[in-house]
Design a protein around this motif. Structure first.
Motif, PDB file in Angstrom:
ATOM      1  N   UNK A 418       7.465   6.461 -15.884  1.00  0.00           N
ATOM      2  CA  UNK A 418       8.297   5.793 -17.359  1.00  0.00           C
ATOM      3  C   UNK A 418       9.215   4.677 -16.590  1.00  0.00           C
ATOM      4  N   UNK A 419      10.450   4.249 -17.046  1.00  0.00           N
ATOM      5  CA  UNK A 419      11.275   3.754 -16.863  1.00  0.00           C
ATOM      6  C   UNK A 419      12.508   3.587 -15.646  1.00  0.00           C
ATOM      7  N   UNK A 420      12.008   4.987 -15.472  1.00  0.00           N
ATOM      8  CA  UNK A 420      13.682   5.052 -14.522  1.00  0.00           C
ATOM      9  C   UNK A 420      13.213   4.456 -13.659  1.00  0.00           C
ATOM     10  N   UNK A 421      12.185   4.552 -12.921  1.00  0.00           N
ATOM     11  CA  UNK A 421      11.680   4.708 -10.975  1.00  0.00           C
ATOM     12  C   UNK A 421      11.506   2.779 -11.527  1.00  0.00           C
ATOM     13  N   UNK A 422      13.056   2.068 -10.296  1.00  0.00           N
ATOM     14  CA  UNK A 422      12.295   0.762 -10.532  1.00  0.00           C
ATOM     15  C   UNK A 422      11.571  -0.503  -9.136  1.00  0.00           C
ATOM     16  N   UNK A 423      11.046  -0.755  -9.108  1.00  0.00           N
ATOM     17  CA  UNK A 423      10.781  -1.175  -7.830  1.00  0.00           C
ATOM     18  C   UNK A 423      10.676  -2.662  -8.133  1.00  0.00           C
ATOM     19  N   UNK A 424      11.425  -3.623  -8.854  1.00  0.00           N
ATOM     20  CA  UNK A 424      11.344  -5.097  -8.662  1.00  0.00           C
ATOM     21  C   UNK A 424      12.207  -5.307  -7.693  1.00  0.00           C
ATOM     22  N   UNK A 425      11.812  -6.595  -7.206  1.00  0.00           N
ATOM     23  CA  UNK A 425      13.111  -7.370  -6.832  1.00  0.00           C
ATOM     24  C   UNK A 425      14.661  -8.236  -8.260  1.00  0.00           C
ATOM     25  N   UNK A 426      13.566  -8.006  -8.577  1.00  0.00           N
ATOM     26  CA  UNK A 426      14.421  -8.960 -10.519  1.00  0.00           C
ATOM     27  C   UNK A 426      14.542  -7.455 -11.477  1.00  0.00           C
ATOM     28  N   UNK A 427      15.777  -6.978 -11.250  1.00  0.00           N
ATOM     29  CA  UNK A 427      16.525  -6.643 -12.322  1.00  0.00           C
ATOM     30  C   UNK A 427      16.206  -6.491 -13.821  1.00  0.00           C
ATOM     31  N   UNK A 428      15.053  -5.425 -14.641  1.00  0.00           N
ATOM     32  CA  UNK A 428      15.486  -6.216 -16.043  1.00  0.00           C
ATOM     33  C   UNK A 428      16.238  -4.848 -16.690  1.00  0.00           C
ATOM     34  N   UNK A 429      17.292  -4.878 -17.765  1.00  0.00           N
ATOM     35  CA  UNK A 429      17.553  -4.311 -18.451  1.00  0.00           C
ATOM     36  C   UNK A 429      16.788  -4.564 -20.023  1.00  0.00           C
ATOM     37  N   UNK A 430      16.668  -2.907 -20.068  1.00  0.00           N
ATOM     38  CA  UNK A 430      15.363  -2.718 -21.011  1.00  0.00           C
ATOM     39  C   UNK A 430      16.516  -3.288 -22.938  1.00  0.00           C
ATOM     40  N   UNK A 431      17.259  -2.783 -22.309  1.00  0.00           N
ATOM     41  CA  UNK A 431      17.824  -2.932 -24.162  1.00  0.00           C
ATOM     42  C   UNK A 431      17.986  -4.236 -24.379  1.00  0.00           C
ATOM     43  N   UNK A 432      18.291  -5.368 -23.444  1.00  0.00           N
ATOM     44  CA  UNK A 432      19.041  -6.288 -23.819  1.00  0.00           C
ATOM     45  C   UNK A 432      17.592  -7.648 -23.787  1.00  0.00           C
ATOM     46  N   UNK A 433      16.613  -7.201 -22.507  1.00  0.00           N
ATOM     47  CA  UNK A 433      15.406  -7.570 -21.851  1.00  0.00           C
ATOM     48  C   UNK A 433      16.250  -9.007 -20.407  1.00  0.00           C
ATOM     49  N   UNK A 434      17.260  -8.287 -20.531  1.00  0.00           N
ATOM     50  CA  UNK A 434      17.731  -9.484 -19.781  1.00  0.00           C
ATOM     51  C   UNK A 434      17.492  -9.199 -17.939  1.00  0.00           C
ATOM     52  N   UNK A 435      17.155 -10.385 -17.818  1.00  0.00           N
ATOM     53  CA  UNK A 435      16.765 -10.239 -15.964  1.00  0.00           C
ATOM     54  C   UNK A 435      17.782 -10.768 -15.148  1.00  0.00           C
ATOM     55  N   UNK A 436      18.090  -9.882 -13.904  1.00  0.00           N
ATOM     56  CA  UNK A 436      18.696 -10.463 -12.619  1.00  0.00           C
ATOM     57  C   UNK A 436      17.902  -9.973 -11.218  1.00  0.00           C
ATOM     58  N   UNK A 437      17.804 -11.406 -10.780  1.00  0.00           N
ATOM     59  CA  UNK A 437      17.446 -11.307  -9.706  1.00  0.00           C
ATOM     60  C   UNK A 437      18.572 -10.041  -8.669  1.00  0.00           C
TER      61      UNK A 437
END
Ligand code: FCB
Length: 462
Positions: A418-437
């Motif tokens: 599911x979503x708990x394991x964050x692999x991104x270079x960019x963070x995704x806020x799943x509630x707002x879909x905001x992206x934060x490098x």
């Protein structure tokens, strides 16, 4: 924002070939993990939609129905990737978005990928496309999926359509992502879709996946594709003790984790050790199959995450015992960069026809949070940095590595986790879909800027 510390700096060793502009840096994603919009514009269900709906299959009952909403936010995501200065972007195409059940193309699905590829081209970012990243259309599963030999032919149809429609904008094509996971996790352990759990199924599915790879390569080449290959996951293996039994366990584990895929592709045969692991279990191989599977590839994509430390199980198998007191990621995976160097050097020795290599996935999961607009993921920066050093060592040992893709551009739907394991270079806020490098994205960007500046100073074009 705080000034970067040493932990935030990414930098291949001085003089490394990774400083040359022809060594590509990129980041990867996969359609199912980011797109969402699973019922939009004629997309058909795939095996992961079905599997995720099964109680207990995915942690917390999460699904990819929305994921990163990339189907709608694609432009900002591609712009973000380009803004990091990436040379290349690895994506996959959703089979059930572009092809209808009757085999005719779905124009809306095709339009989506045309827009994505056009945007990448606009930014001068090379597109590395994977055809099959585990999202088999459910209607093909209903006809037996990878247990049906014919599914390999269906993959070739998909390859034909994709290369006719997108070929002019694609730098490299990978037929499959990680056949080991699709075969073993999907059919042998049941941890992944379609959730079957029998070694005989896994062995048969593997053969049909690899056969599909061969047929799909032929279809891609027929449409003029220049750079065609496959992406496989590999595991570094060490012995828990010097005992002969544990050394033998290493051979069995290597055969299962790495050679089950690599040997048929590059030697034209399955490793004999599999017979010791799974006595009497063999795929049904028709005349000519192994030649199809072993067709020449232009590159091989290697995905590397961790090592297994194995011991004999006392019979004809191995158990991954792991090691105590080692650094691990949120997945529980050991951080072991030297393993990447060792497997690459080992492959160069074992496979005389090893094609050029791209590291198509490498990265780690953590439970990153945004604080004051920043994501401090120092562990990831160190992880990436140490793997670049390991790749540099492999380059020095003569392995032809031509690029490196961090997994992943974005936090995303990590399959059964599911979503708990964050692999991104960019963070995704799943509630707002905001992206934060995250800091790792900024570190990679800073390195690529330094590399470009250096190229300009020394008169090379970047
Ligand atoms: C690989 C998959 C990729 C991602 C990473 C963490 O096995 O190819 O989609 O889930 O693991």
């Amino acid at each position: 924002m705080n000034a970067p510390t040493l932990d935030d700096v990414l930098s291949p060793p001085p003089g490394s070939a990774m400083w040359q502009p022809d060594f590509l840096f990129g980041a990867g994603t996969a359609a199912y993990q980011i797109e969402g919009a699973v019922a939009a514009d004629g997309r058909l269900p795939c095996i992961w939609d079905t599997f995720a709906a099964r109680p207990g299959a995915v942690r917390n009952g999460e699904t990819a129905a929305v994921a990163c909403d990339h189907y709608r936010l694609w432009q900002q995501d591609i712009d973000l990737a380009a803004g990091l200065g990436l040379d290349a972007y690895r994506l996959s195409i959703s089979w059930s978005r572009v092809l209808r059940e009757d085999g005719t193309p779905n124009p809306a699905g095709i339009d989506f990928y045309e827009r994505v590829l056009d945007r990448l081209a606009h930014h001068g970012v090379k597109a590395f496309v994977t055809l099959y990243h585990w999202d088999l259309p459910q209607h093909i599963q209903d006809r037996g999926g990878w247990l049906n030999r014919d599914t390999g032919r269906r993959l070739a149809d998909f390859a034909d359509l994709a290369s006719r429609r997108f070929g002019d904008r694609v730098a490299t094509w990978a037929t499959l992502n990680e056949p080991w996971c699709a075969a073993f996790l999907g059919h042998g352990s049941g941890l992944h879709a379609p959730g079957m759990a029998d070694t005989r199924y896994a062995v048969e599915a593997m053969h049909h996946l690899l056969l599909g790879h061969g047929h799909a390569m032929a279809a891609l080449r027929a449409n003029g594709a220049q750079r065609v290959g496959l992406v496989t996951n590999v595991t570094a293996v060490s012995a828990d003790s010097p005992s002969p039994a544990d050394q033998h366990a290493v051979r069995l584990a290597r055969a299962c984790y790495n050679q089950w895929v690599m040997d048929p592709l590059l030697l034209g045969s399955y490793p004999e050790e599999l017979q010791e692991l799974w006595p009497g279990v063999r795929p049904i191989v028709h005349d000519g199959d192994m030649q199809v599977i072993a067709s020449t590839m232009d590159f091989i994509g290697i995905n590397y995450y961790f090592r297994a430390n194995v011991r004999s199980d006392g019979a004809h198998g191995y158990t991954d015992k792991g090691l105590d007191r080692v650094e691990r990621t949120l997945m529980g995976w050991e951080v072991y960069p030297a393993g990447l160097r060792d497997v690459l050097i080992g492959f160069k020795g074992r496979y005389p026809t090893l094609p050029p290599v791209y590291i198509t996935e490498n990265g780690m999961a953590s439970d990153d949070v945004v604080a004051d607009g920043r994501v401090d993921d120092a562990q990831r920066v160190r992880y990436l940095q140490r793997h670049l050093v390991a790749i540099d060592q492999a380059l020095h040992a003569g392995v032809d590595v031509q690029g490196y893709f961090a997994w992943s551009l974005l936090d995303n739907f990590e399959w059964s986790e599911g979503y708990a394991k964050r692999f991104g270079l960019v963070h995704v806020d799943y509630a707002t879909q905001a992206r934060t490098p995250k800091d790792s994205a900024l570190a990679l960007k800073a390195f690529l800027e330094r590399r470009r500046a250096q190229g300009v100073i020394s008169g090379r074009s970047s």
